[in-house]
Design an enzyme around this catalytic site. Structure first.
Site, mmCIF file in Angstrom:
data_model
loop_
_atom_site.group_PDB
_atom_site.id
_atom_site.type_symbol
_atom_site.label_atom_id
_atom_site.label_comp_id
_atom_site.label_asym_id
_atom_site.label_seq_id
_atom_site.Cartn_x
_atom_site.Cartn_y
_atom_site.Cartn_z
ATOM 1 N N HIS A 147 0.651 -1.242 0.116
ATOM 2 C CA HIS A 147 -0.073 -0.115 -0.107
ATOM 3 C C HIS A 147 0.803 1.270 -0.047
ATOM 4 O O HIS A 147 0.550 2.301 0.957
ATOM 5 C CB HIS A 147 -0.869 -0.050 1.183
ATOM 6 C CG HIS A 147 -2.161 -1.104 1.151
ATOM 7 N ND1 HIS A 147 -2.599 -1.453 -0.058
ATOM 8 C CD2 HIS A 147 -2.811 -1.699 1.960
ATOM 9 C CE1 HIS A 147 -3.578 -2.327 0.104
ATOM 10 N NE2 HIS A 147 -3.746 -2.526 1.475
ATOM 11 N N HIS A 221 -9.858 2.385 0.372
ATOM 12 C CA HIS A 221 -9.535 1.167 1.611
ATOM 13 C C HIS A 221 -10.723 1.284 2.571
ATOM 14 O O HIS A 221 -10.393 1.027 3.845
ATOM 15 C CB HIS A 221 -8.288 1.312 2.142
ATOM 16 C CG HIS A 221 -7.776 -0.181 2.514
ATOM 17 N ND1 HIS A 221 -8.341 -1.055 3.286
ATOM 18 C CD2 HIS A 221 -6.587 -1.162 1.941
ATOM 19 C CE1 HIS A 221 -7.794 -2.100 3.541
ATOM 20 N NE2 HIS A 221 -6.908 -2.085 2.523
ATOM 21 N N GLU A 358 -11.497 -3.310 -3.023
ATOM 22 C CA GLU A 358 -10.583 -2.072 -3.466
ATOM 23 C C GLU A 358 -10.464 -2.388 -5.051
ATOM 24 O O GLU A 358 -9.782 -3.419 -5.250
ATOM 25 C CB GLU A 358 -9.241 -2.304 -2.810
ATOM 26 C CG GLU A 358 -9.317 -2.307 -1.276
ATOM 27 C CD GLU A 358 -8.337 -3.281 -0.502
ATOM 28 O OE1 GLU A 358 -7.180 -2.953 -0.705
ATOM 29 O OE2 GLU A 358 -8.694 -3.993 0.072
#
Ligand code: GLA
Length: 393
Positions: A147, A221, A358
């Site tokens: 991420h 997210h 996502e």
């Protein structure tokens, strides 16, 4: 200034005749303003949210429509800190996991509601090569990079601009990620625009440009629990994912490089299926993901913006449909939530009390030559769109 005051002001500077005109036209202005307010279908309101230890002021923006949907976004991480939608009885309630203070959002947490970048999901061993040059990223999810790095885009402060067009209200966030920030090449200018319409749909448009060849994979997210009861796991939610294929992963959640057929596996969500139905099945992929934590290869990739996935909670009647132009969607069943993070009004978030959808490119694409490319060149515009559409049935 009210009409009377304006008239008095008019009297001091103009003749009686022109004052009459002035009063009339001012009245018209005021009527138009009141009318504009009355017809402002979706409103946007700014408030102070907190201050970081470095002294940065964080704001919160509330987008609200006339159908009972409300979204709060903070400029720290572009986080959706609250999202309220009506249930089948018309009662608006919270449907995303979140905290009630900036302080809590600044503590380590699994990306609650945040914008993710420069690269959503994992890059194997935190390494990739562009034009023969190897780039090394922080290993923040041993042995991989996850991420966008420890700070990524989820722990930075975004600037915000409000916009209104027609029946919509938007919040346009901007962040400039410097060359080699978190190890990624190129100064990347990123815009993320959240738009709420009066049809209970929240659009997220991601845009980026770079001054050096780089990789980009942006996503959102949020953890949803459509029942609004965060003490309950999401195992009863019915999930649909419009995908014939999966991106299978090895033990550290890095794709094997193959794409496999979902038929006759716990990963077949082409028809609505409860999350809990097969999540404990003996299956190598479920073992690797500790549940669902995989990217599905969405169908109809040539069609651009299209239906990707949905989640339905029969108790509340809430249905969430996700539309995107992205090739993949990571369905994560909140397997790492462990009862340590505080809920807004007491209690803690237990395992699987929220799920994420996502929309993104496949994990580790920079190292997988057969996956759709995530490379962005100078002069190119990265632009993608995802919509979260809520209704009841
Ligand atoms: C993503 C990943 C998961 C996990 C969560 C955050 O969904 O795929 O493995 O890291 O983020 O905890």
């Amino acid at each position: 200034m009210n009409v009377l005051k304006r008239c008095l002001y008019g009297f001091s500077i103009v003749s009686l005749a022109s004052m009459n005109i002035q009063c009339k036209s001012d009245k018209k202005v005021e009527e138009t303003t009141t009318e504009a307010k009355a017809t402002a279908v979706v409103t946007i309101e700014k408030s102070a949210y907190g201050t970081t230890p470095k002294g940065e002021k964080i704001d919160s923006y509330k987008l609200k429509n006339q159908k009972g949907m409300e979204v709060d976004i903070i400029t720290y991480g572009g986080i959706i800190s609250s999202l309220k939608v009506p249930n089948k009885a018309g009662k608006s309630e919270e449907v995303v996991l979140g905290f009630n203070s900036l302080e809590q959002y600044m503590k380590p947490n699994p990306y609650f509601g945040a914008l993710i970048g420069r690269y959503g999901n994992r890059i194997a061993k935190g390494k990739f090569t562009l034009d023969g040059k190897e780039y090394a990223l922080a290993i923040n999810n041993d042995p991989n990079a996850l991420h966008g790095g420890p700070e990524g885009f989820h722990r930075v402060v975004w600037t915000a601009e409000e916009a209104k067009s027609g029946d919509n209200a938007s919040l346009k966030l901007k962040y400039v990620s410097k060359d080699l920030e978190e190890g990624y090449p190129g100064n990347l200018t990123v815009f993320v625009t959240y738009t709420l319409n009066n049809d209970n749909s929240l659009d997220v448009v991601y845009e980026a440009t770079t001054d050096k060849k780089t990789v980009v994979n942006l996503t959102q997210h949020s953890y949803f629990n459509l029942s609004s009861d965060f003490s309950k796991p999401i195992l009863d939610h019915e999930i649909t994912i419009d995908a014939d294929k999966l991106v299978p992963v090895a033990a550290t959640l890095i794709p094997t490089g193959k794409l496999t057929d979902v038929t006759n596996t716990p990963f077949d969500f082409r028809k609505p299926k409860k999350v809990g139905l097969a999540i404990e099945a003996k299956d190598e992929q479920l073992k690797n993901g500790l549940g669902y934590d995989h990217c599905w290869v969405l169908n109809n990739q040539d069609k651009g913006d299209r239906f990707a996935a949905s989640a339905y909670d029969a108790g509340s009647g809430r249905l969430l449909e996700v539309y995107t132009d992205q090739p993949g969607i990571q369905f994560y069943s909140g397997n790492f939530l462990d009862g340590t993070l505080p809920m807004r009004n007491g209690g803690t978030y237990a395992r699987r009390t929220g799920f994420c959808l996502e929309t993104q490119h496949y994990p580790d694409s920079p190292n997988q030559k057969d996956f759709p490319t995530t490379v962005l060149n100078p002069g190119e515009n990265y632009k993608t769109k995802t919509s979260f559409k809520f209704s009841v049935k």
